[in-house]
Design a protein around this motif. Structure first.
Motif, PDB file in Angstrom:
ATOM      1  N   ASN A 136      42.598 -24.237  22.066  1.00 40.87           N
ATOM      2  CA  ASN A 136      41.440 -23.668  21.143  1.00 40.87           C
ATOM      3  C   ASN A 136      40.203 -24.419  21.559  1.00 40.87           C
ATOM      4  O   ASN A 136      39.299 -24.459  20.785  1.00 40.87           O
ATOM      5  CB  ASN A 136      41.832 -24.527  19.634  1.00 40.87           C
ATOM      6  N   ASN A 137      40.069 -25.032  22.826  1.00 39.33           N
ATOM      7  CA  ASN A 137      38.940 -25.436  23.400  1.00 39.33           C
ATOM      8  C   ASN A 137      37.633 -24.481  23.666  1.00 39.33           C
ATOM      9  O   ASN A 137      37.293 -24.409  24.803  1.00 39.33           O
ATOM     10  CB  ASN A 137      39.156 -26.627  24.345  1.00 39.33           C
ATOM     11  N   SER A 138      37.414 -23.668  22.780  1.00 35.83           N
ATOM     12  CA  SER A 138      36.278 -22.816  22.757  1.00 35.83           C
ATOM     13  C   SER A 138      34.964 -23.018  21.747  1.00 35.83           C
ATOM     14  O   SER A 138      35.411 -23.339  20.728  1.00 35.83           O
ATOM     15  CB  SER A 138      36.709 -21.402  22.721  1.00 35.83           C
ATOM     16  N   PRO A 139      33.973 -22.922  22.460  1.00 42.71           N
ATOM     17  CA  PRO A 139      32.874 -23.315  21.364  1.00 42.71           C
ATOM     18  C   PRO A 139      32.365 -21.872  20.488  1.00 42.71           C
ATOM     19  O   PRO A 139      31.397 -21.932  19.797  1.00 42.71           O
ATOM     20  CB  PRO A 139      31.621 -23.518  22.309  1.00 42.71           C
ATOM     21  N   PHE A 140      33.017 -20.800  20.819  1.00 44.51           N
ATOM     22  CA  PHE A 140      32.776 -19.382  20.390  1.00 44.51           C
ATOM     23  C   PHE A 140      33.555 -18.752  19.397  1.00 44.51           C
ATOM     24  O   PHE A 140      33.363 -17.559  19.063  1.00 44.51           O
ATOM     25  CB  PHE A 140      32.838 -18.529  21.778  1.00 44.51           C
ATOM     26  N   PHE A 141      34.674 -19.724  18.679  1.00 39.89           N
ATOM     27  CA  PHE A 141      35.321 -19.086  17.464  1.00 39.89           C
ATOM     28  C   PHE A 141      34.302 -18.747  16.279  1.00 39.89           C
ATOM     29  O   PHE A 141      33.319 -19.589  15.876  1.00 39.89           O
ATOM     30  CB  PHE A 141      36.404 -20.156  17.038  1.00 39.89           C
ATOM     31  N   GLY A 142      34.506 -17.498  15.704  1.00 40.75           N
ATOM     32  CA  GLY A 142      33.562 -17.182  14.860  1.00 40.75           C
ATOM     33  C   GLY A 142      32.321 -16.303  15.323  1.00 40.75           C
ATOM     34  O   GLY A 142      31.603 -15.811  14.498  1.00 40.75           O
ATOM     35  N   LYS A 143      32.133 -16.338  16.537  1.00 43.48           N
ATOM     36  CA  LYS A 143      30.864 -15.901  17.341  1.00 43.48           C
ATOM     37  C   LYS A 143      31.106 -14.295  17.290  1.00 43.48           C
ATOM     38  O   LYS A 143      32.274 -13.728  17.848  1.00 43.48           O
ATOM     39  CB  LYS A 143      30.611 -16.280  18.578  1.00 43.48           C
ATOM     40  N   THR A 144      30.218 -13.479  16.877  1.00 42.85           N
ATOM     41  CA  THR A 144      30.282 -12.073  17.015  1.00 42.85           C
ATOM     42  C   THR A 144      29.724 -11.529  18.426  1.00 42.85           C
ATOM     43  O   THR A 144      28.372 -11.927  18.515  1.00 42.85           O
ATOM     44  CB  THR A 144      29.809 -11.251  15.816  1.00 42.85           C
ATOM     45  N   PHE A 145      30.227 -10.844  19.255  1.00 42.37           N
ATOM     46  CA  PHE A 145      29.627 -10.454  20.428  1.00 42.37           C
ATOM     47  C   PHE A 145      29.518  -9.003  20.348  1.00 42.37           C
ATOM     48  O   PHE A 145      30.039  -8.399  19.814  1.00 42.37           O
ATOM     49  CB  PHE A 145      30.719 -10.868  21.723  1.00 42.37           C
ATOM     50  N   LYS A 146      28.451  -8.660  21.498  1.00 39.16           N
ATOM     51  CA  LYS A 146      28.088  -7.152  21.549  1.00 39.16           C
ATOM     52  C   LYS A 146      28.524  -7.050  22.915  1.00 39.16           C
ATOM     53  O   LYS A 146      27.989  -7.477  23.952  1.00 39.16           O
ATOM     54  CB  LYS A 146      26.722  -6.907  21.633  1.00 39.16           C
ATOM     55  N   GLY A 147      29.883  -6.497  23.414  1.00 37.70           N
ATOM     56  CA  GLY A 147      30.583  -6.386  24.451  1.00 37.70           C
ATOM     57  C   GLY A 147      32.139  -6.633  24.389  1.00 37.70           C
ATOM     58  O   GLY A 147      32.518  -7.631  24.340  1.00 37.70           O
ATOM     59  N   LYS A 148      32.549  -5.255  24.444  1.00 41.65           N
ATOM     60  CA  LYS A 148      34.131  -5.662  24.161  1.00 41.65           C
ATOM     61  C   LYS A 148      35.153  -5.198  25.418  1.00 41.65           C
ATOM     62  O   LYS A 148      34.833  -4.020  25.870  1.00 41.65           O
ATOM     63  CB  LYS A 148      34.626  -4.916  23.086  1.00 41.65           C
ATOM     64  N   VAL A 149      36.155  -5.935  25.685  1.00 45.11           N
ATOM     65  CA  VAL A 149      37.026  -5.317  26.751  1.00 45.11           C
ATOM     66  C   VAL A 149      38.139  -4.635  25.920  1.00 45.11           C
ATOM     67  O   VAL A 149      38.729  -5.022  24.748  1.00 45.11           O
ATOM     68  CB  VAL A 149      38.056  -6.685  27.401  1.00 45.11           C
ATOM     69  N   ILE A 150      38.408  -3.516  26.293  1.00 46.74           N
ATOM     70  CA  ILE A 150      39.205  -2.481  25.396  1.00 46.74           C
ATOM     71  C   ILE A 150      40.816  -2.657  26.130  1.00 46.74           C
ATOM     72  O   ILE A 150      41.669  -2.722  25.162  1.00 46.74           O
ATOM     73  CB  ILE A 150      38.790  -1.026  25.765  1.00 46.74           C
TER      74      ILE A 150
END
Length: 421
Positions: free
Chosen positions: A396-410
């Motif tokens: 869980n060592n990510s600072p991006f939990f809860g972050k909404t991104f534009k750009g998705k891997v399908i």
């Protein structure tokens, strides 16, 4: 298995279908047909998404999968699962395990344990015993067993003697040495740049000259040996001039940079934020700008997140005691599109995430053409939110939990398998 990918824009400069919107029929792992429209038959899996784009499968050139020995952080199921979710079909696994990947049997262990996964896990062998001695490992035996490269991992700077010996040894089979131009130090705090932030925090950071000095040393050794060298992570403007000159003189050198060093700066560490503690450390805005420019002009060849999973006990502690690294496989493309989408187009990103790494590692051709093996990454510009629920890694060592991104891997297609997010 039969798959039809519907109405996807193909981003592959090596294909005659580059930038064209096409249907792609895949059967038994091979591309059978590419056309403007392919009729849908029975027993065919359809993949469709708004504004869908596809490319050759992406390659991560440095990831720590922790197995054997540190399976509480990550293992050879969860790590590849995170890679698939991030759009990667191939991942170079670092030898930082326990025991270290330093013998033929160690390489065979990784390959056998992952042989049926949709991801190709490519183990790298250690250069010296236990990563920290002067004793060379069984490099040739590991090469014959399937080691893709040789390195002492993400935090060990090679001595000059070990570096030259290693470069000369792998030259016999056109192998490549991976190295980092940073170092463990008793003098500088790991994961912190020497600058305004380190002054504010009252901790002695690592100056960018350390990276520059090591790059100069590595390039001199490469010139002497006439071998192949890959710099795993760059963080600073200081060494780029030397790298650019080396490329102009036709030294066989490649280099990678992380999304974090392209986007973020040392300011993220204000308040002793351990989530952004990295090695090499985040530096200044001028460094980020120089790295982006170097990526665009070809001085830097590829993008690598250097996936380093850590458990909470190693991250939620005092800054000086916290481990470096981010669980990053699922957020590479989203970060790049969200923060740098106007500066780095998809054609350039595919080159840096797939084409250059494939060339460096001498992977099989994956051009999107009829008759070729289907090794494909699918993506678009949709918004999505990264959460602990859709996190495929153990860590869980990510600072991006809860972050909404534009750009998705399908999803991806590889090894006659389909994965969809």
């Amino acid at each position: 298995m039969k798959i039809i990918i519907k109405q996807a824009v193909i981003i592959d400069v090596t294909s005659k279908h580059h930038l064209k919107k096409r249907d792609i029929l895949i059967e038994d792992g091979l591309i059978e047909k590419i056309a403007s429209k392919i009729p849908v038959e029975k027993n065919v899996t359809i993949v469709a998404a708004k504004n869908l784009k596809i490319s050759q499968g992406w390659v991560e050139t440095a990831a720590d999968f922790c197995d054997p020995g540190y399976e509480y952080k990550e293992d050879l199921t969860t790590g590849p699962n995170a890679a698939a979710a991030g759009g990667f079909t191939h991942v170079v696994m670092l030898p930082n395990t326990q025991p270290v990947l330093q013998k033929k049997g160690d390489i065979e262990y990784v390959l056998n344990k992952t042989r049926h996964h949709i991801i190709n896990v490519l183990p790298a062998g250690a250069l010296t015993e236990n990563l920290n001695s002067n004793e060379p490992t069984e490099i040739y035996d590991m090469h014959n067993a399937g080691a893709i490269a040789f390195t002492n991992g993400a935090d060990q700077t090679l001595t000059t003697e070990n570096l030259i010996r290693s470069l000369n040894y792998v030259k016999s089979f056109s192998g490549v040495v991976f190295a980092v131009p940073t170092a463990k130090s008793q003098t500088f705090a790991a994961g912190l740049n020497e600058g305004l932030t380190s002054l504010f925090l009252g901790i002695k950071g690592e100056p960018d000259v350390v990276e520059e000095i090591n790059i100069i040393k590595y390039l001199k050794a490469l010139q002497y040996s006439n071998s192949r060298l890959h710099l795993m992570q760059l963080s600073a403007k200081a060494g780029l001039t030397h790298l650019k000159k080396a490329k102009k003189s036709n030294l066989n050198i490649t280099a990678a940079v992380s999304p974090y060093h392209l986007i973020f700066t040392e300011k993220e560490l204000n308040g002793f934020e351990t989530a952004f503690k990295l090695s090499p450390p985040l530096r200044t805005k001028n460094d980020s700008k120089a790295l982006i420019k170097a990526l665009k002009d070809g001085t830097i060849d590829m993008i690598s997140c250097l996936h380093l999973p850590q458990n909470d006990d190693l991250k939620i502690v005092e800054f000086e005691n916290a481990a470096c690294g981010i669980n990053g496989l699922q957020t590479v493309y989203p970060l790049l599109k969200t923060y740098l989408g106007e500066k780095l187009n998809d054609e350039l990103l595919v080159e840096k995430l797939a084409t250059k790494a494939r060339q460096m590692l001498k992977l099989p051709n994956a051009t999107i053409e009829v008759g070729n093996k289907a090794c494909i990454t699918m993506f678009n510009n949709d918004e999505w939110t990264f959460t602990k629920v859709n996190n495929k890694s153990k860590a869980n060592n990510s600072p991006f939990f809860g972050k909404t991104f534009k750009g998705k891997v399908i999803g991806i297609v590889n090894n006659n398998q389909l994965y969809l997010n």
